[in-house]
Structure formats: structure tokens, C-alpha cells
Design an enzyme around this catalytic site. Structure first.
Site, PDB file in Angstrom:
ATOM      1  N   ASP A 199      22.650  -8.068  -4.672  1.00  0.00           N
ATOM      2  CA  ASP A 199      22.509  -7.685  -3.423  1.00  0.00           C
ATOM      3  C   ASP A 199      21.337  -8.452  -2.592  1.00  0.00           C
ATOM      4  O   ASP A 199      21.211  -8.177  -1.390  1.00  0.00           O
ATOM      5  CB  ASP A 199      22.629  -6.285  -2.925  1.00  0.00           C
ATOM      6  CG  ASP A 199      24.099  -5.691  -3.546  1.00  0.00           C
ATOM      7  OD1 ASP A 199      23.867  -4.394  -3.378  1.00  0.00           O
ATOM      8  OD2 ASP A 199      24.913  -6.400  -3.549  1.00  0.00           O
ATOM      9  N   ARG A 233      27.229  -2.852   8.790  1.00  0.00           N
ATOM     10  CA  ARG A 233      27.691  -2.056   7.730  1.00  0.00           C
ATOM     11  C   ARG A 233      26.734  -1.402   6.890  1.00  0.00           C
ATOM     12  O   ARG A 233      26.870  -0.342   6.184  1.00  0.00           O
ATOM     13  CB  ARG A 233      28.781  -2.927   6.940  1.00  0.00           C
ATOM     14  CG  ARG A 233      29.808  -3.221   7.567  1.00  0.00           C
ATOM     15  CD  ARG A 233      31.059  -3.897   6.391  1.00  0.00           C
ATOM     16  NE  ARG A 233      31.194  -2.957   5.274  1.00  0.00           N
ATOM     17  CZ  ARG A 233      31.926  -3.515   4.210  1.00  0.00           C
ATOM     18  NH1 ARG A 233      32.443  -4.339   4.181  1.00  0.00           N
ATOM     19  NH2 ARG A 233      32.211  -2.257   3.388  1.00  0.00           N
ATOM     20  N   CYS A 235      37.649  -9.055  -1.841  1.00  0.00           N
ATOM     21  CA  CYS A 235      36.720  -9.148  -0.189  1.00  0.00           C
ATOM     22  C   CYS A 235      36.019 -10.554  -0.410  1.00  0.00           C
ATOM     23  O   CYS A 235      36.163 -11.159  -1.575  1.00  0.00           O
ATOM     24  CB  CYS A 235      35.889  -7.938  -0.369  1.00  0.00           C
ATOM     25  SG  CYS A 235      34.468  -8.423  -1.503  1.00  0.00           S
TER      26      CYS A 235
HETATM   27  C1  EPZ Z   1      28.399  -2.107  -6.094  1.00  0.00           C
HETATM   28  O1  EPZ Z   1      29.706  -2.397  -5.994  1.00  0.00           O
HETATM   29  C2  EPZ Z   1      27.685  -1.924  -4.942  1.00  0.00           C
HETATM   30  N1  EPZ Z   1      28.441  -1.235  -4.005  1.00  0.00           N
HETATM   31  C3  EPZ Z   1      27.513  -3.431  -4.437  1.00  0.00           C
HETATM   32  O2  EPZ Z   1      26.984  -3.505  -3.137  1.00  0.00           O
HETATM   33  C4  EPZ Z   1      26.832  -4.248  -5.466  1.00  0.00           C
HETATM   34  O3  EPZ Z   1      26.831  -5.606  -5.202  1.00  0.00           O
HETATM   35  C5  EPZ Z   1      27.567  -4.042  -7.001  1.00  0.00           C
HETATM   36  O4  EPZ Z   1      27.577  -2.743  -7.036  1.00  0.00           O
HETATM   37  C6  EPZ Z   1      26.705  -4.625  -7.908  1.00  0.00           C
HETATM   38  O5  EPZ Z   1      25.355  -4.211  -7.947  1.00  0.00           O
HETATM   39  C7  EPZ Z   1      28.267   0.369  -3.936  1.00  0.00           C
HETATM   40  O6  EPZ Z   1      27.545   0.826  -4.560  1.00  0.00           O
HETATM   41  C8  EPZ Z   1      29.156   1.130  -2.839  1.00  0.00           C
HETATM   42  P1  EPZ Z   1      30.496  -3.569  -9.556  1.00  0.00           P
HETATM   43  P2  EPZ Z   1      30.997  -2.151  -7.210  1.00  0.00           P
HETATM   44  O7  EPZ Z   1      31.761  -2.557 -10.008  1.00  0.00           O
HETATM   45  O8  EPZ Z   1      30.610  -1.002  -7.976  1.00  0.00           O
HETATM   46  C9  EPZ Z   1      33.392  -6.210 -12.072  1.00  0.00           C
HETATM   47  C10 EPZ Z   1      26.418  -4.236  -1.003  1.00  0.00           C
HETATM   48  O9  EPZ Z   1      26.071  -5.308  -0.699  1.00  0.00           O
HETATM   49  N2  EPZ Z   1      34.297  -5.286 -12.293  1.00  0.00           N
HETATM   50  O10 EPZ Z   1      29.157  -2.957 -10.168  1.00  0.00           O
HETATM   51  O11 EPZ Z   1      31.995  -2.525  -6.626  1.00  0.00           O
HETATM   52  C11 EPZ Z   1      33.118  -6.777 -10.660  1.00  0.00           C
HETATM   53  O12 EPZ Z   1      34.165  -7.567 -10.279  1.00  0.00           O
HETATM   54  C12 EPZ Z   1      27.376  -4.091  -1.979  1.00  0.00           C
HETATM   55  O13 EPZ Z   1      25.840  -3.092  -0.641  1.00  0.00           O
HETATM   56  C13 EPZ Z   1      35.440  -5.304 -12.915  1.00  0.00           C
HETATM   57  O14 EPZ Z   1      35.841  -6.319 -13.277  1.00  0.00           O
HETATM   58  O15 EPZ Z   1      30.403  -3.565  -8.046  1.00  0.00           O
HETATM   59  C14 EPZ Z   1      31.731  -7.533 -10.676  1.00  0.00           C
HETATM   60  O16 EPZ Z   1      32.009  -8.862 -10.910  1.00  0.00           O
HETATM   61  C15 EPZ Z   1      28.008  -5.404  -2.139  1.00  0.00           C
HETATM   62  N3  EPZ Z   1      36.386  -4.255 -13.063  1.00  0.00           N
HETATM   63  C16 EPZ Z   1      31.201  -6.771 -11.525  1.00  0.00           C
HETATM   64  O17 EPZ Z   1      32.111  -5.835 -12.445  1.00  0.00           O
HETATM   65  C17 EPZ Z   1      36.218  -3.068 -12.478  1.00  0.00           C
HETATM   66  O18 EPZ Z   1      36.553  -2.045 -12.660  1.00  0.00           O
HETATM   67  C18 EPZ Z   1      30.254  -5.774 -11.042  1.00  0.00           C
HETATM   68  O19 EPZ Z   1      30.917  -5.018 -10.173  1.00  0.00           O
HETATM   69  C19 EPZ Z   1      34.816  -3.020 -11.467  1.00  0.00           C
HETATM   70  C20 EPZ Z   1      33.945  -3.782 -11.717  1.00  0.00           C
END
Ligand code: EPZ
Length: 418
Positions: A305, A397, A116
Site C-alpha cells: 500500500d 476512499r 478490482c
Molecule cells: C488487504 O486487502 C488490504 N485491505 C489492502 O489494502 C492491502 O493492499 C492488502 O491487504 C495487502 O496488504 C483491507 O485490509 C481492507 P490479501 P486483502 O487478502 O485482504 C491473494 C488499501 O489500499 N489472495 O492480503 O484483500 C490476493 O489476491 C487496500 O487500503 C488469494 O489468492 O488482501 C493477493 O495477491 C488495497 N486468495 C494476496 O493474497 C484469498 O482468498 C494478498 O491479499 C485471499 C487473498
């Protein structure tokens, strides 16, 4: 497509009601798949992401209804176990059905979310955990095809504390045979809210909100019974930044101060004054914010965020601030647009240097992602003259009735067709 026309330069004053948290609503709606019967959930915000989750559940044959914040979900009629590409690409949080489907039915076909605007955002840690729990995972034509007779408890360590990864595997563990331990788990309040909801359904979970969570599997769960989700700490933080950037005076109703510790700390460093008020938290902006450095970290650190919104504030602060984004590799999409409003920002890798300016000037700007759009709204509210913020569907959103809430506190903002 809509755009917002904002005439900035006015201090905003009045009361703002904080809505239910988007990032609690989405996993809790997915959790309804875990139980047979009618689930009822309260304080669900009217957001396009909530509608997308509703469309996803309905596409699986699940009955979904939304009525002014109250959601009813009945998964008794579920007839397919797939989260299709067109829905997952719209909202990556659709992957949150993976854990519940595997826990209850032992089968799921979920589109890989793809990248994204803010990063590649893989789900390798979600899949690693399910494999450890005995699932057979196949990646085929852009889909995850997962199967299991019955998931079994496992000890799972996350290399990175992933929010939805923690949520997916916590839900998977609720009906697994044996105990699942999640180590280096995400500690966000939304994870704890999901755990509390699952516990209200009969799940056995200890340690949510800490870095080690233990889930003892049970044979079945009861439907969610009028569970009220937590308020949105990021919406609250966004309005705090708006009070600071417009030199306004706002009372935020219905938010939880304990979820806003670090955001409050950093905004106080930037000069925002906080007072307790009968109906909520009163925030009073000063003449000019003070330059303050931030570095985004997993909870309880400064939330990624809130990074874009804080950067907008620093664009008009006294002095120079350093903003480090450690969670996502491409979460500076708002910088180019803030520059169009007159901000002086330079980027080196994941570090932005923001030189505070005396003020900003209105312009046309384009939103690229949810929090970038909030950042541009905050900047436009402060800028002299008129701004047009295009692609405002990103804002819709994650922010419930944002333009209505802004007008209630005196903003000159109009939503028009783009
Ligand atoms: C959640 O996303 C939130 N979304 C995001 O909010 C938020 O920015 C993010 O957590 C971090 O706090 C929801 O809760 C629906 P992560 P998520 O898995 O779970 C890496 C908003 O604006 N990673 O905690 O998708 C990832 O690439 C949204 O409301 C892996 O490498 O985020 C990132 O660098 C945007 N492998 C880091 O971990 C995985 O399998 C944290 O991502 C999973 C994640």
C-alpha cells in the site's frame, strides 16, 4: 465527481494529524455483528469506505451511526444476512461480514467481490477456512451462500498470508465450538488491532501479530465498548513521502512508530531525516532523494500500500531504482499517469525500473485506485506548474480530508467539480 487542482513545487511545512486506520476500522466495524447490543468504536476516520460499510450494515437491518469519529452499531435489529453485489463491488472489504455472520447466525449470502483495478483478488482462502470449520459453501449467481449449524474449530493453513482472510476466520473462530488455529496468518498491525478489539469483547485469542494465531471459541461476546482503533500507518507513510518529495519539514501527530519500521528504514535510505518531536515524528526532506530499491512483502515487509507513493518519490531521485510488487498482479496502474508528469519508468512483469529525473511537470492525470491517487498527489505537489487529478473519489476512499490537511501545511490545492 471532483478533481484536485494542485500547483506544485513548494516545500510543505507544518503539523499533520494522522487519522484512524481505514484497514482497522473496516474489520472492527464488521466485528460488531458478533455481539448483541450497542457497540461503540472511537477514532473511525470519515472515509467513503467507512460510509459504505455503514450502508452495508444498515442494509442488514443493523443500526449504524457516525458522529465525528465515534461510531455506534447495534446489531440487535438485524433482519437479513446478505452483502449485495452493488455494495461489495464498491468495496471488496464488505466480505468482512462473512466471518461474523457465520459465527453468530450460521448463515450468510455475500456477493463474490469480483476483481478490482489492482488484481483479481479472490477469496478462495476465506472460503477454504470456513469449509474446514464445517460451513456448507455454495457459489450461485455470483454469490457465496454459506450455512452452518455451528462452526467448529479447525486447523487452517493459508497458502498466502491474506489480511482479510485472517480477519474473517479469526472472527469466525471466536464463537466456534473448539479451537481454531490459523497458520501462515497475516501479521499486519490492523490484524492485531482487530484481535485486541475482539479480546475486549471477551474473545480468547493468542498469537495475533505472529504467523500462528489460536482462537478458542466462546458461547457469546459482549458488545465493543469505546474501543479506539490504531492510527493509519499508510496515511503516515504517505505524508512522509510527501515531505521527502517536496523537500518539506512535517511533524506527524498521533502515529505509532512501531508500525512504520520498514517504511521509515526505506525513506531514511532515500535521504529523509527523522527526528523525535514533542507532538509526534518530525520528517525533513532534503534537496534530492536518493534512489532506493523496494520489494513489497507481507508485514513486516515493505507494504504494497506504500509502493505507488514510494515510486513517485523515486521518479525524482538521484539515480535509478528497482521496484518489485509481489502482492498484487496489477498494481502499476499509476505508472502511465506518472509518465504524463514526466517520470521515466519502465515495467517488466512485476518489476518497475525508475530512472530519477531532475523534476516533474504538471499535467492532467487520472486516478485508478486508492494508493495510485495518493502517488499522483505526491507527484503533483513536487511538479512544476499546475496538475489536475481527476477521479478523486478513489482518494476519498482511504484518506480523510486529504486536501484540507495539505492546505494546512502550505500546499496550493483546490477541490473542484470535474
Ligand atoms: C488487504 O486487502 C488490504 N485491505 C489492502 O489494502 C492491502 O493492499 C492488502 O491487504 C495487502 O496488504 C483491507 O485490509 C481492507 P490479501 P486483502 O487478502 O485482504 C491473494 C488499501 O489500499 N489472495 O492480503 O484483500 C490476493 O489476491 C487496500 O487500503 C488469494 O489468492 O488482501 C493477493 O495477491 C488495497 N486468495 C494476496 O493474497 C484469498 O482468498 C494478498 O491479499 C485471499 C487473498
Amino acid at each position: 465527481m471532483h478533481k484536485l487542482i494542485i500547483k506544485g513545487g513548494k516545500p510543505l511545512r507544518g503539523e499533520v494529524g494522522i487519522s484512524g486506520a481505514k484497514n482497522a476500522a473496516l474489520p472492527i466495524m464488521a466485528a460488531s455483528v458478533l455481539a448483541l447490543g450497542k457497540n461503540t468504536i472511537k477514532r473511525i476516520p470519515e472515509l467513503s469506505d467507512v460510509k459504505t460499510m455503514g450502508r452495508l450494515l444498515s442494509s442488514m437491518g443493523i443500526k449504524f451511526a457516525y458522529d465525528n469519529g465515534d461510531v455506534t452499531i447495534n446489531s440487535s435489529t438485524i433482519n437479513n444476512f446478505e452483502a449485495p453485489y452493488e455494495l461489495v463491488k464498491t468495496m471488496r472489504a464488505s466480505v468482512l461480514v462473512l466471518g461474523p455472520l457465520m459465527a453468530r447466525f450460521g448463515r450468510a449470502k455475500v456477493s463474490l467481490p469480483g476483481g478490482c483495478a489492482i488484481g483479481t483478488r479472490p477469496i478462495n482462502l476465506h472460503l477454504m477456512g470456513l469449509k474446514k470449520m464445517g460451513a456448507d459453501i455454495e457459489l450461485k449467481t455470483g454469490y457465496v451462500i454459506a450455512k452452518a449449524t455451528r462452526l467448529r474449530g479447525a486447523s487452517i493453513y493459508f497458502d498466502i498470508p491474506t489480511v482479510t482472510g485472517t480477519e474473517n476466520l479469526m472472527m469466525a473462530g471466536t464463537l466456534a465450538k473448539g479451537t481454531t488455529t490459523l497458520k501462515n496468518a497475516a501479521m499486519e498491525p490492523e490484524v492485531t488491532d482487530l484481535a485486541n478489539c475482539l479480546i475486549s469483547m471477551g474473545a480468547k485469542i493468542k498469537g495475533a501479530g505472529e504467523s500462528i494465531i489460536e482462537i478458542e471459541g466462546v458461547d457469546e461476546l459482549n458488545p465493543i465498548n469505546n474501543y479506539e482503533i490504531i492510527p493509519d500507518r499508510i496515511e503516515a507513510g504517505t505524508f512522509m513521502a510527501i515531505a521527502a518529495i517536496t523537500g518539506g519539514d512535517l511533524i506527524l501527530k498521533g502515529c505509532r512508530t512501531e508500525h512504520l519500521d520498514v517504511i521509515t528504514l526505506k525513506l531514511k535510505d532515500a535521504g529523509l531525516v527523522f527526528e523525535d518531536a514533542k507532538s509526534g515524528i518530525r520528517v525533513i526532506g532534503g534537496e534530492k532523494p536518493t534512489a532506493t530499491n523496494i520489494k513489497t512483502m507481507p508485514y513486516p515487509g515493505f507494504p504494497t500500500d506504500m509502493q505507488a507513493q514510494f515510486m513517485a518519490l523515486m521518479a525524482v531521485a538521484e539515480g535509478t531504482s528497482i521496484i518489485q510488487e509481489t502482492i498484487f498482479e496489477n498494481r502499476f496502474m499509476h505508472v502511465a499517469e506518472l509518465r504524463r508528469l514526466g517520470a521515466d519508468i519502465s515495467i517488466e512483469g512485476r518489476t518497475a525500473t525508475v530512472k530519477g529525473r531532475s523534476g516533474l511537470m504538471g499535467a492532467d492525470v487520472m486516478t485508478t485506485d486508492l494508493r495510485a491517487s495518493a502517488s499522483l498527489v505526491a507527484a503533483a505537489l513536487c511538479a512544476e506548474g499546475e496538475s489536475a487529478i481527476h477521479n478523486i473519489y478513489h482518494l476519498d476512499r482511504g484518506y480523510e480530508k486529504m486536501d484540507e490537511k495539505l492546505r494546512m501545511i502550505g500546499a496550493d490545492v483546490e477541490r473542484v467539480n470535474d
